[in-house]
Design a protein around this motif. Structure first.
Motif, mmCIF file in Angstrom:
data_model
loop_
_atom_site.group_PDB
_atom_site.id
_atom_site.type_symbol
_atom_site.label_atom_id
_atom_site.label_comp_id
_atom_site.label_asym_id
_atom_site.label_seq_id
_atom_site.Cartn_x
_atom_site.Cartn_y
_atom_site.Cartn_z
ATOM 1 N N ARG A 1 0.846 -1.197 0.000
ATOM 2 C CA ARG A 1 0.000 0.000 0.000
ATOM 3 C C ARG A 1 0.883 1.249 0.000
ATOM 4 N NH1 ARG A 1 -0.642 -2.273 5.201
ATOM 5 N NH2 ARG A 1 0.464 -1.078 6.809
ATOM 6 N N PRO A 2 0.314 2.400 -0.419
ATOM 7 C CA PRO A 2 1.082 3.651 -0.408
ATOM 8 C C PRO A 2 1.158 4.252 0.985
ATOM 9 C CG PRO A 2 -1.126 4.045 -1.248
ATOM 10 C CD PRO A 2 -1.013 2.557 -1.033
ATOM 11 N N GLY A 3 2.115 5.155 1.165
ATOM 12 C CA GLY A 3 2.200 5.935 2.389
ATOM 13 C C GLY A 3 2.862 5.237 3.551
ATOM 14 N N THR A 4 3.563 4.137 3.323
ATOM 15 C CA THR A 4 4.235 3.438 4.413
ATOM 16 C C THR A 4 5.364 4.295 4.964
ATOM 17 O OG1 THR A 4 3.766 1.335 3.325
ATOM 18 C CG2 THR A 4 5.432 1.310 5.064
ATOM 19 N N SER A 5 5.457 4.380 6.272
ATOM 20 C CA SER A 5 6.529 5.135 6.909
ATOM 21 C C SER A 5 7.880 4.563 6.500
ATOM 22 C CB SER A 5 6.377 5.071 8.431
ATOM 23 O OG SER A 5 7.459 5.722 9.072
ATOM 24 N N GLY A 6 8.755 5.416 5.993
ATOM 25 C CA GLY A 6 10.072 4.960 5.566
ATOM 26 C C GLY A 6 10.185 4.750 4.080
ATOM 27 N N GLY A 7 9.041 4.778 3.378
ATOM 28 C CA GLY A 7 9.083 4.644 1.927
ATOM 29 C C GLY A 7 8.170 3.571 1.401
ATOM 30 N N ASP A 8 7.702 3.763 0.179
ATOM 31 C CA ASP A 8 6.837 2.780 -0.470
ATOM 32 C C ASP A 8 7.291 2.585 -1.910
ATOM 33 O OD1 ASP A 8 5.877 4.961 -1.926
ATOM 34 O OD2 ASP A 8 4.071 5.172 -0.734
ATOM 35 N N ALA B 1 10.371 4.215 -6.907
ATOM 36 C CA ALA B 1 10.269 4.508 -8.340
ATOM 37 C C ALA B 1 10.696 5.943 -8.644
ATOM 38 C CB ALA B 1 8.849 4.251 -8.826
ATOM 39 N N GLU B 2 10.324 6.860 -7.790
ATOM 40 C CA GLU B 2 10.715 8.261 -7.967
ATOM 41 C C GLU B 2 12.227 8.415 -7.919
ATOM 42 O OE1 GLU B 2 8.660 10.335 -4.918
ATOM 43 O OE2 GLU B 2 6.741 10.409 -5.997
ATOM 44 N N ALA B 3 12.869 7.725 -6.980
ATOM 45 C CA ALA B 3 14.331 7.798 -6.859
ATOM 46 C C ALA B 3 15.001 7.253 -8.109
ATOM 47 C CB ALA B 3 14.790 7.014 -5.622
ATOM 48 N N ILE B 4 14.445 6.198 -8.677
ATOM 49 C CA ILE B 4 15.004 5.611 -9.907
ATOM 50 C C ILE B 4 14.836 6.572 -11.077
ATOM 51 C CG2 ILE B 4 14.669 3.775 -11.602
ATOM 52 C CD1 ILE B 4 14.006 1.917 -9.203
ATOM 53 N N ARG B 5 13.656 7.144 -11.191
ATOM 54 C CA ARG B 5 13.421 8.090 -12.291
ATOM 55 C C ARG B 5 14.296 9.339 -12.155
ATOM 56 N NH1 ARG B 5 7.894 6.345 -11.438
ATOM 57 N NH2 ARG B 5 7.500 8.185 -10.158
ATOM 58 N N ALA B 6 14.532 9.756 -10.923
ATOM 59 C CA ALA B 6 15.369 10.938 -10.688
ATOM 60 C C ALA B 6 16.804 10.721 -11.146
ATOM 61 C CB ALA B 6 15.341 11.302 -9.200
ATOM 62 N N SER B 7 17.226 9.472 -11.198
ATOM 63 C CA SER B 7 18.585 9.164 -11.648
ATOM 64 C C SER B 7 18.639 8.936 -13.158
ATOM 65 C CB SER B 7 19.116 7.922 -10.922
ATOM 66 O OG SER B 7 18.374 6.775 -11.279
ATOM 67 N N GLY B 8 17.506 9.147 -13.847
ATOM 68 C CA GLY B 8 17.473 9.035 -15.288
ATOM 69 C C GLY B 8 17.102 7.662 -15.806
ATOM 70 N N ASN B 9 16.650 6.786 -14.929
ATOM 71 C CA ASN B 9 16.266 5.433 -15.322
ATOM 72 C C ASN B 9 14.746 5.283 -15.288
ATOM 73 O OD1 ASN B 9 19.011 4.402 -15.630
ATOM 74 N ND2 ASN B 9 19.149 4.617 -13.402
ATOM 75 N N GLU B 10 14.244 4.138 -15.763
ATOM 76 C CA GLU B 10 12.803 3.933 -15.915
ATOM 77 C C GLU B 10 12.236 3.072 -14.794
ATOM 78 O OE1 GLU B 10 11.204 3.323 -19.989
ATOM 79 O OE2 GLU B 10 13.313 3.092 -20.547
ATOM 80 N N ALA B 11 11.117 3.500 -14.250
ATOM 81 C CA ALA B 11 10.454 2.730 -13.191
ATOM 82 C C ALA B 11 9.003 3.147 -13.060
ATOM 83 C CB ALA B 11 11.166 2.922 -11.848
ATOM 84 N N VAL B 12 8.158 2.179 -12.721
ATOM 85 C CA VAL B 12 6.773 2.448 -12.353
ATOM 86 C C VAL B 12 6.486 1.694 -11.061
ATOM 87 C CG1 VAL B 12 5.969 2.823 -14.707
ATOM 88 C CG2 VAL B 12 5.896 0.526 -13.721
ATOM 89 N N ALA B 13 5.554 2.211 -10.299
ATOM 90 C CA ALA B 13 5.177 1.588 -9.025
ATOM 91 C C ALA B 13 3.814 0.928 -9.166
ATOM 92 C CB ALA B 13 5.140 2.634 -7.912
ATOM 93 N N VAL B 14 3.681 -0.260 -8.585
ATOM 94 C CA VAL B 14 2.393 -0.953 -8.555
ATOM 95 C C VAL B 14 2.144 -1.402 -7.118
ATOM 96 C CG1 VAL B 14 1.024 -2.895 -9.380
ATOM 97 C CG2 VAL B 14 2.641 -1.761 -10.930
ATOM 98 N N PHE B 15 1.054 -0.913 -6.554
ATOM 99 C CA PHE B 15 0.677 -1.334 -5.208
ATOM 100 C C PHE B 15 -0.180 -2.592 -5.314
ATOM 101 C CE2 PHE B 15 1.463 3.240 -4.839
ATOM 102 C CZ PHE B 15 2.407 3.235 -3.819
ATOM 103 N N ALA B 16 0.284 -3.658 -4.680
ATOM 104 C CA ALA B 16 -0.425 -4.937 -4.761
ATOM 105 C C ALA B 16 0.013 -5.812 -3.594
ATOM 106 C CB ALA B 16 -0.127 -5.640 -6.083
ATOM 107 N N ASP B 17 -0.915 -6.625 -3.116
ATOM 108 C CA ASP B 17 -0.657 -7.570 -2.039
ATOM 109 C C ASP B 17 -0.246 -8.898 -2.668
ATOM 110 O OD1 ASP B 17 -0.696 -9.360 0.067
ATOM 111 O OD2 ASP B 17 -2.651 -8.746 0.836
ATOM 112 N N VAL B 18 1.006 -9.309 -2.473
ATOM 113 C CA VAL B 18 1.488 -10.516 -3.165
ATOM 114 C C VAL B 18 0.802 -11.790 -2.683
ATOM 115 C CG1 VAL B 18 3.735 -9.498 -3.696
ATOM 116 C CG2 VAL B 18 3.452 -10.835 -1.576
ATOM 117 N N SER B 19 0.164 -11.747 -1.536
ATOM 118 C CA SER B 19 -0.553 -12.926 -1.056
ATOM 119 C C SER B 19 -1.895 -13.112 -1.759
ATOM 120 C CB SER B 19 -0.783 -12.849 0.455
ATOM 121 O OG SER B 19 -1.700 -11.828 0.789
#
Length: 307
Positions: free
Chosen positions: A43-50, A55-73
């Motif tokens: 889920r989004p908004g987890t303390s310490g990062g989600d 994904a934002e940090a990856i994009r900021a470095s010039g690379n490609e990333a997307v975020a998907v919120f999903a429960d793997v169970s």
């Protein structure tokens, strides 16, 4: 310095549990090698990062990333997660099953939901993701599945659910490797030693102190568990296992930490005894009383349970 070609440029990776800690470190390291990354957290908004902050940090470095919120169970959530990777980047080449849950209790105190929650997120989650990612990998005849296990599979105190789930991941890894190896898809596992949200918090340290004071773990085990190296030290080996260079490494289990990489031996019978049961019948209790100590001699000198 020019980057050496490890065959990762343009590959697509899904990394579960990559909002922070180990998963985040792996996601960023793969992205730095030209991999298109799908980050994931429940889920989004987890303390310490989600997933989105990674994904934002990856994009900021010039690379490609997307975020998907999903429960793997959740089977349907994972179908959507893998489908999102295909929709966004047209492929899934690398899967890092890193998400997991620990609900620590002694066996006599554990509730059913604590067992189920841990097994569902950790073991079933690894199955769910592997099930959907393997379809495309098999068709393409190329893929890397890398599962996060733990030294808890060797035996643990206060985490029987987690130990069982991580042992299950070893079996899952070896089975997937046998099924998919002929299609150019490898599956390996690793036990990390790293400071993460799960391992480096005060509640965990308090529990470890109690176990040490009770004699359930040694001073060396206590020191190791309370002074873990950074998660970033684990990531390079995972990137290597995901690369073309590791095409012939399959069904193996590694120990990885900053400054140390190890390889677990294959399970094998180390001592046996035989009886011609067609002629003499099955083993009886009297013969077992004589033979079992001989089988264990030099192998298992102390019959008391491990601490």
């Amino acid at each position: 310095m020019q980057r050496k070609d490890f065959g990762l440029e343009g590959k697509v990776a899904v990394i579960t549990g990559s909002g922070q800690g180990l998963g985040r470190a792996i996601a960023i390291s793969l992205a730095n090698e030209g991999v298109k990354v799908v980050t994931n957290s429940r889920r989004p908004g987890t303390s310490g990062g989600d997933a989105e902050t990674t994904a934002e940090a990856i994009r900021a470095s010039g690379n490609e990333a997307v975020a998907v919120f999903a429960d793997v169970s959740n089977y349907d959530d994972v179908k959507r997660l893998i489908g999102s990777a295909v929709d966004q980047f047209s492929s899934v080449d690398i899967l890092i099953n890193n998400a997991g849950v620990d609900a620590p209790k002694m066996i006599w105190n554990m509730e059913e939901d604590e067992w189920d929650r841990c097994l569902s997120a950790t073991l079933k989650g690894s199955f769910n993701c592997s099930r959907f990612a393997s379809v495309m990998m098999r068709e393409k005849k190329w893929g890397r599945i890398i599962n996060t296990t733990s030294t808890a599979w060797l035996g643990t105190v206060g985490h029987v659910n987690y130990g069982a789930a991580k042992a299950g991941i070893i079996g899952l890894t070896r089975a997937i490797a046998r099924e998919l190896g002929r299609y150019g898809v490898t599956c390996n596992a690793f036990t990390p030693l790293a400071a993460t949200r799960m391992t480096d918090n005060q509640k965990v340290k308090d529990g470890l102190k109690k176990r040490f004071e009770s004699g359930l773990i040694t001073a060396e085990q206590y020191e190791t568990a309370t002074h873990m190296p950074p998660a970033e030290g684990v990531a390079p080996m995972i990137v290597y296992l995901a690369s073309e260079k590791a095409a012939n490494i399959n069904g193996q289990v590694f120990h990885i930490e900053a400054g140390k990489i190890g390889y677990y031996s294959e399970p094998s019978l180390i001592s046996t005894t035989y009886r011609d049961y067609a002629q003499h019948g099955y083993f009886d209790l009297e013969s077992l009383d004589r033979l079992v100590p001989a089988i264990l001699s030099g192998v298992y000198e102390n019959p008391s349970p491990p601490k």
